[in-house]
Design an enzyme around this catalytic site. Structure first.
Site, PDB file in Angstrom:
ATOM      1  N   LYS A 291     -30.427  -4.252  -7.714  1.00 58.78           N
ATOM      2  CA  LYS A 291     -31.741  -3.620  -7.932  1.00 58.78           C
ATOM      3  C   LYS A 291     -32.082  -3.496  -9.345  1.00 58.78           C
ATOM      4  O   LYS A 291     -32.885  -2.868  -9.851  1.00 58.78           O
ATOM      5  CB  LYS A 291     -32.001  -2.362  -7.337  1.00 58.78           C
ATOM      6  CG  LYS A 291     -31.980  -2.217  -5.665  1.00 58.78           C
ATOM      7  CD  LYS A 291     -33.123  -3.346  -5.235  1.00 58.78           C
ATOM      8  CE  LYS A 291     -32.574  -4.460  -4.208  1.00 58.78           C
ATOM      9  NZ  LYS A 291     -33.459  -5.588  -3.848  1.00 58.78           N
TER      10      LYS A 291
ATOM     11  N   GLY B 117     -32.416  -6.321 -11.303  1.00 60.16           N
ATOM     12  CA  GLY B 117     -33.132  -7.463 -11.714  1.00 60.16           C
ATOM     13  C   GLY B 117     -32.123  -8.673 -11.620  1.00 60.16           C
ATOM     14  O   GLY B 117     -32.742  -9.752 -12.314  1.00 60.16           O
TER      15      GLY B 117
ATOM     16  N   HIS C 177     -22.115  -8.713  -7.053  1.00 56.10           N
ATOM     17  CA  HIS C 177     -22.418  -7.402  -7.606  1.00 56.10           C
ATOM     18  C   HIS C 177     -21.090  -6.612  -7.861  1.00 56.10           C
ATOM     19  O   HIS C 177     -21.184  -5.407  -7.957  1.00 56.10           O
ATOM     20  CB  HIS C 177     -23.229  -6.537  -6.318  1.00 56.10           C
ATOM     21  CG  HIS C 177     -24.652  -6.831  -6.252  1.00 56.10           C
ATOM     22  ND1 HIS C 177     -25.461  -7.240  -7.191  1.00 56.10           N
ATOM     23  CD2 HIS C 177     -25.473  -7.316  -5.008  1.00 56.10           C
ATOM     24  CE1 HIS C 177     -26.659  -7.302  -6.812  1.00 56.10           C
ATOM     25  NE2 HIS C 177     -26.846  -7.464  -5.520  1.00 56.10           N
TER      26      HIS C 177
ATOM     27  N   GLY D 267     -41.693  -4.864 -10.338  1.00 60.78           N
ATOM     28  CA  GLY D 267     -41.234  -5.329 -11.550  1.00 60.78           C
ATOM     29  C   GLY D 267     -41.743  -4.989 -13.055  1.00 60.78           C
ATOM     30  O   GLY D 267     -41.937  -5.633 -13.783  1.00 60.78           O
TER      31      GLY D 267
HETATM   32  P1  A3P Z   1     -38.832  -2.880  -8.506  1.00 67.23           P
HETATM   33  O1  A3P Z   1     -38.415  -2.351  -7.176  1.00 67.23           O
HETATM   34  O2  A3P Z   1     -38.450  -1.687  -9.460  1.00 67.23           O
HETATM   35  O3  A3P Z   1     -40.104  -3.332  -8.642  1.00 67.23           O
HETATM   36  P2  A3P Z   1     -32.746  -7.054  -7.753  1.00 67.23           P
HETATM   37  O4  A3P Z   1     -33.234  -8.456  -7.694  1.00 67.23           O
HETATM   38  O5  A3P Z   1     -31.510  -6.704  -8.616  1.00 67.23           O
HETATM   39  O6  A3P Z   1     -32.677  -6.824  -6.354  1.00 67.23           O
HETATM   40  O7  A3P Z   1     -33.705  -6.059  -8.326  1.00 67.23           O
HETATM   41  C1  A3P Z   1     -34.951  -6.002  -7.970  1.00 67.23           C
HETATM   42  C2  A3P Z   1     -36.077  -5.429  -8.847  1.00 67.23           C
HETATM   43  O8  A3P Z   1     -36.251  -6.651  -9.819  1.00 67.23           O
HETATM   44  C3  A3P Z   1     -37.218  -5.255  -8.218  1.00 67.23           C
HETATM   45  O9  A3P Z   1     -37.887  -3.970  -9.010  1.00 67.23           O
HETATM   46  C4  A3P Z   1     -38.289  -6.350  -8.409  1.00 67.23           C
HETATM   47  O10 A3P Z   1     -39.647  -5.925  -8.247  1.00 67.23           O
HETATM   48  C5  A3P Z   1     -37.825  -6.594  -9.622  1.00 67.23           C
HETATM   49  N1  A3P Z   1     -38.077  -8.043 -10.127  1.00 67.23           N
HETATM   50  C6  A3P Z   1     -37.865  -9.148  -9.051  1.00 67.23           C
HETATM   51  N2  A3P Z   1     -38.317 -10.293  -9.769  1.00 67.23           N
HETATM   52  C7  A3P Z   1     -38.579 -10.001 -11.053  1.00 67.23           C
HETATM   53  C8  A3P Z   1     -39.109 -10.747 -11.964  1.00 67.23           C
HETATM   54  N3  A3P Z   1     -39.212 -11.950 -12.175  1.00 67.23           N
HETATM   55  N4  A3P Z   1     -39.353 -10.050 -13.083  1.00 67.23           N
HETATM   56  C9  A3P Z   1     -38.970  -8.772 -13.233  1.00 67.23           C
HETATM   57  N5  A3P Z   1     -38.597  -8.032 -12.128  1.00 67.23           N
HETATM   58  C10 A3P Z   1     -38.344  -8.584 -11.213  1.00 67.23           C
END
Ligand code: A3P
Length: 346
Positions: free
Chosen positions: A92, A94, A157, A314
């Site tokens: 989570k 990014g 991870h 995001g």
């Molecule tokens: P939020 O839940 O705060 O919106 P991971 O990819 O490690 O599972 O993390 C998911 C988080 O990254 C989520 O955060 C998601 O919305 C955000 N995310 C996914 N794609 C993204 C992008 N292209 N740019 C910025 N944030 C992104």
């Protein structure tokens, strides 16, 4: 059977053709390590309940039982290559974004970033860069990774102490992405409740577990600190990035990423705006609206979580909409204490 609540499954490597689709499941019971796994006695590890399944403390890292089995096998059998490039993240933080950016940057000579047929327009970023430890390697052979051409772009991870020792011996380069922990816990809470097949935890409870260091691949501070220290010791081997910094200056980070991947942008590319094209293509706004990411599902054993689950808001700082001042202060205090003297701050 329950789906793994954090990660994704199948992928392409840098420039590779589509790999066979795979999946991973959370078993209800603790699977014993197969005879092929490292000689870890997984059955005797400390366990703890609280999330959707039993977690075990494996080399100082909390893992769901099937994840521990997979990681154990990976540590014994995964064959790193000296030119592997690993994307490492705490869940989570990014991962999806980093996978998209790295894929776009690394493959731009064969996939024009602004091209109408770019793979990111039709494939979920999670499916373009494979996880090493997922799908569960006791169910899905590592041969899928062995078959990928070099240089491989892989994701994990795993905290540094769980990486197969050959990764360090070969000097494989690692891009690590972390994030403000308050945003991580909020993002994790949303994600797990969204894809949990009926599993639901109050935010208060999820927060307490997280603050206690009890979360998947946690404690988060050990995860970040492990890679932070490696990046301090070996800056040419580990590039340490923060989500919030990337949000503030995506173009600068895309250039940094390209340099680290050893595919720096040429002056011509910079002049032609290719850096900005990468930023645009991989932006939350662009990716989250694509049909493949907004409505499609990925085949997984035991469940079909929506691709959209990886795209929520995001934003940096969304924790302010969910955590009380008291909760924020509590997590800040723990993080400050754990990171004290390291030079790492959030
Ligand atoms: P939020 O839940 O705060 O919106 P991971 O990819 O490690 O599972 O993390 C998911 C988080 O990254 C989520 O955060 C998601 O919305 C955000 N995310 C996914 N794609 C993204 C992008 N292209 N740019 C910025 N944030 C992104």
């Amino acid at each position: 059977m329950r789906t793994c609540l954090i990660c994704c499954s199948h992928s392409l490597s840098v420039g590779a053709a589509a790999m066979a689709r795979g999946g991973h499941v959370e078993g209800e019971s603790i699977p014993a390590a197969t005879g092929e796994a490292e000689d870890d006695d997984l059955a005797s590890l400390p366990t703890r309940e609280g999330w959707w399944t039993t977690f075990v403390l494996y080399h100082g890292c909390w893992l769901s039982s099937p994840t521990a089995t997979s990681v154990s096998l990976v540590r014994a059998q995964f064959a790193p290559r000296h030119d592997d490039l690993l994307l490492a993240t705490y869940p989570k933080c990014g991962t999806t974004w980093l996978k998209a950016l790295s894929f776009a940057v690394a493959n731009r000579s064969r996939h024009r970033v602004a091209g109408g047929d770019h793979p990111l327009l039709t494939s979920h970023p999670q499916d373009l860069v494979p996880f090493i430890e997922l799908p569960y390697r006791h169910l899905h052979p590592l041969a899928a990774l062995d078959a990928l051409p070099s240089p491989r772009l892989l994701c994990t991870h795993m905290p540094p102490q769980l990486l197969p020792p050959r990764v360090a011996e070969l000097g494989c380069r690692i891009v690590y992405l972390c994030r403000e922990p308050k945003d991580v816990v909020v993002s994790m809470w949303h994600y797990m409740n969204k894809v949990g097949n009926g599993f639901f935890l109050d935010l208060d409870k999820a927060f307490e577990l997280f603050v206690d260091g009890f979360s998947l691949f946690g404690p988060i501070w050990d995860h970040c600190l492990g890679y932070w220290k490696k990046s301090m010791e070996e800056p040419d081997t580990v590039l340490f990035l923060k989500y919030d910094d990337m949000m503030a200056d995506p173009a600068g980070h895309v250039k940094k990423l390209a340099d680290f991947l050893r595919v720096p942008f040429t002056d011509e590319e910079v002049g032609a705006g290719v850096v900005e094209e990468v930023v645009r293509l991989c932006s939350f706004e662009k990716l989250s609206r694509l049909p493949v990411n907004s409505s499609a599902v990925v085949d997984r054993i035991g469940g079909r979580p929506m691709n959209s689950a990886f795209f929520r808001k995001g934003k940096a700082g969304d924790w302010k909409n969910y955590l009380s001042e008291e909760m924020a202060n509590k997590l800040d205090a723990v993080i400050e204490e754990k990171l004290k003297g390291s030079g790492l701050t959030f």
